[in-house]
Motif scaffolding. Sequence first.
Motif, mmCIF file in Angstrom:
data_model
loop_
_atom_site.group_PDB
_atom_site.id
_atom_site.type_symbol
_atom_site.label_atom_id
_atom_site.label_comp_id
_atom_site.label_asym_id
_atom_site.label_seq_id
_atom_site.Cartn_x
_atom_site.Cartn_y
_atom_site.Cartn_z
ATOM 1 N N SER A 24 49.377 49.057 56.821
ATOM 2 C CA SER A 24 50.252 49.930 57.761
ATOM 3 C C SER A 24 51.627 50.103 57.539
ATOM 4 C CB SER A 24 50.039 49.192 59.251
ATOM 5 O OG SER A 24 50.467 49.603 60.152
ATOM 6 N N VAL A 25 52.339 48.839 56.984
ATOM 7 C CA VAL A 25 53.759 48.822 56.612
ATOM 8 C C VAL A 25 53.981 49.988 55.592
ATOM 9 C CG1 VAL A 25 55.603 47.563 55.585
ATOM 10 C CG2 VAL A 25 54.093 46.490 57.334
ATOM 11 N N TRP A 26 53.198 49.865 54.507
ATOM 12 C CA TRP A 26 53.357 50.707 53.448
ATOM 13 C C TRP A 26 53.048 52.063 53.496
ATOM 14 C CZ3 TRP A 26 57.310 48.292 51.919
ATOM 15 C CH2 TRP A 26 57.212 47.014 51.538
ATOM 16 N N LYS A 27 52.142 52.477 54.517
ATOM 17 C CA LYS A 27 51.694 53.802 55.000
ATOM 18 C C LYS A 27 52.884 54.604 55.632
ATOM 19 C CE LYS A 27 46.874 53.515 55.450
ATOM 20 N NZ LYS A 27 45.720 53.486 56.157
ATOM 21 N N ALA A 28 53.878 53.734 56.445
ATOM 22 C CA ALA A 28 54.772 54.287 57.135
ATOM 23 C C ALA A 28 55.971 54.828 56.649
ATOM 24 C CB ALA A 28 55.119 53.204 58.337
ATOM 25 N N LYS A 29 56.504 55.807 57.218
ATOM 26 C CA LYS A 29 57.908 56.328 56.569
ATOM 27 C C LYS A 29 59.022 55.791 57.387
ATOM 28 C CE LYS A 29 56.289 59.490 53.786
ATOM 29 N NZ LYS A 29 56.542 59.803 52.511
ATOM 30 N N ASP A 31 48.307 47.377 38.001
ATOM 31 C CA ASP A 31 48.617 47.710 39.344
ATOM 32 C C ASP A 31 50.078 47.927 39.311
ATOM 33 O OD1 ASP A 31 46.422 47.577 40.783
ATOM 34 O OD2 ASP A 31 46.416 45.326 40.677
ATOM 35 N N ILE A 32 50.861 47.436 38.541
ATOM 36 C CA ILE A 32 52.436 47.641 38.692
ATOM 37 C C ILE A 32 52.881 48.685 37.742
ATOM 38 C CG2 ILE A 32 54.593 46.196 38.334
ATOM 39 C CD1 ILE A 32 53.186 43.691 39.039
ATOM 40 N N TYR A 33 52.474 48.813 36.693
ATOM 41 C CA TYR A 33 52.766 49.805 35.546
ATOM 42 C C TYR A 33 52.819 51.224 36.479
ATOM 43 C CZ TYR A 33 53.304 52.917 31.832
ATOM 44 O OH TYR A 33 53.734 53.512 30.557
ATOM 45 N N ASN A 68 49.627 51.193 45.579
ATOM 46 C CA ASN A 68 48.706 52.315 46.008
ATOM 47 C C ASN A 68 49.657 53.321 46.785
ATOM 48 O OD1 ASN A 68 46.749 51.167 44.364
ATOM 49 N ND2 ASN A 68 45.303 50.781 46.072
ATOM 50 N N GLN A 69 50.553 52.960 47.382
ATOM 51 C CA GLN A 69 51.044 53.930 48.285
ATOM 52 C C GLN A 69 52.805 53.863 47.765
ATOM 53 O OE1 GLN A 69 49.248 53.703 52.609
ATOM 54 N NE2 GLN A 69 49.596 51.662 51.740
ATOM 55 N N ILE A 70 53.068 53.830 46.457
ATOM 56 C CA ILE A 70 54.542 53.731 46.174
ATOM 57 C C ILE A 70 55.112 54.923 46.226
ATOM 58 C CG2 ILE A 70 53.637 54.513 43.715
ATOM 59 C CD1 ILE A 70 56.506 52.336 45.076
ATOM 60 N N GLN A 71 54.285 56.398 46.444
ATOM 61 C CA GLN A 71 54.832 57.610 46.624
ATOM 62 C C GLN A 71 55.505 57.708 48.184
ATOM 63 O OE1 GLN A 71 51.811 57.077 45.458
ATOM 64 N NE2 GLN A 71 52.094 57.764 43.533
ATOM 65 N N ASN A 72 55.053 56.829 49.027
ATOM 66 C CA ASN A 72 55.735 56.777 50.350
ATOM 67 C C ASN A 72 57.153 56.241 50.251
ATOM 68 O OD1 ASN A 72 53.720 57.960 51.581
ATOM 69 N ND2 ASN A 72 52.642 56.095 52.039
ATOM 70 N N ARG A 73 57.476 55.540 49.306
ATOM 71 C CA ARG A 73 58.732 54.972 48.990
ATOM 72 C C ARG A 73 59.820 55.620 48.573
ATOM 73 N NH1 ARG A 73 55.815 52.616 51.550
ATOM 74 N NH2 ARG A 73 57.436 53.137 53.177
#
Length: 522
Positions: free
Chosen positions: A175-180, A265-267, A220-225
Amino acid sequence: MIGKIRALLFEAKILQKEVIFFISEGIFLAIFTYLIFNNANSLSDMGNYFHNVNVALFTILIPLAIAVLSDYFRDKRNGTAVNYSELDLIVIINSVFDVKLILITVLLSYLPSFFWAGSGFFVKNLLLIIWLVGLGILVKIILDFIIWIKNPYYHRFRFLDKIRESNEYILAWDSVWKAKENSKHNELKFFEIFSKNVNILIKIDKPNIFFNEFLRTFTNQIQNREKDILLYWGKESPFEKILEWYYKAETLHDERRQGFPFDYDIYPILEYVEVQSFDRSYSRYLQLVKKHLDKHSDDIEYVENFFSSFLSILLLNLNRISSELTFWKSYPEEWKINSNNLESEKIVPIVALREIILWSERRIADGFLDSQLGTANGLSYDSELNKVFYYLFSDTEPISWANIFSFLFYPDSDGRIEGLINTKRFFGGMGRFAMSWGGNSVESKAEAQYKNGLSENKKMLKFMHRMIPVVFPSKEDIKQDRGILLGYESEYMDDKNKLSRIKEYIFVLEVLEEFIDEANKK
């Protein structure tokens, strides 16, 4: 003095306020207990006082609980997309509105009043202590609700700080990493807690499904950062910590840890940040990567693999660079391909030379093939190949150096020399600019720069020959190719462009012949 007290009470952080509140509560309860014992008509009246205080505090608690829960469920019922909705429900149930703790509090608060009347003096003191404990917990619950209403991040951070190996904990981080997140401070605080827990799990060497699921809530949600957050110009940016995770993943080679691979997972994060930084933030990104590689320079295998991947991503995304001049100015000098860097025997420029040779060989071969197929009046100018040669081979004379590469990597086939002459130049047509201040003229500066560049070309051949000797012609080949070129020279006397190409390749043969003669002597 009064000013300091005011600052302590009203300008303190939440945790400080909580401590101050409990100290104040303890003083209040001590005074309250003293007054009760000294003013009550009999000790039997204490049960009524317990009840009245309990009712008053629960009257405060119940509306707060209703307000918090109704606010959450209203958003869920309306289908409103709210940041941290899953996290908030988990935190409210486990930390703010803990049903088990509330039931215990009710028991501790009301139990003494039931047994007070028929108890002896010692038991009454024990019951008083039990009631005070329940009262303290009840006040803490009320305070938690108040803090949640004023600043929910306090409870969010506190809940996430402790690792809980459960699906609930994974769901909370997801839930944290989904958030903007709009606040840079809060985003960095979330990552600080997350990275601390990742490091703990890596350190205790406990590979399991929980660790992988925990890590993937972020990857998996790096695009949100936002990349500006990842590359934060602070004491230690999130990207620095991610680089260290990757290093640990790559270097866990012994048998005991073979079941703990998480580099895959990190690459994707490294690739994402590198590509995103091409839009801007070149300097910060390159600075952090260089710092990381310098830190682990003793691990040659790791640096080689890492830089090879970095360069591959760069070469695939050259068109994304918004400002080539700014990017290549930010590119570390130690990574550029020149004789000084190669003679230092550091691994990065050696890897760079190897990767550029392989990459340019493919592009040159494809370029000549396009020319032979006659597509669109010959092939188009390869600006990406030209820019890489111009900026990475920083000390060479770029036109002559491009001719050497074209000659060495032209596909070996019948009519090779004729193909070289008839092919339109598609990279390396731009020399270096000369600037001069003071007494030296621009012409003399340019001439010196040109001579130094030709000298650098010869030095670079030595390193190329060590790496890929098979592409270098023999003395007999050079003699034969020179004869073919001289034959075409008389044939194309009226074609200035082809005649110019012939002279350029005759000069290339002279350079190669001189290099081979010197190599044979040694």
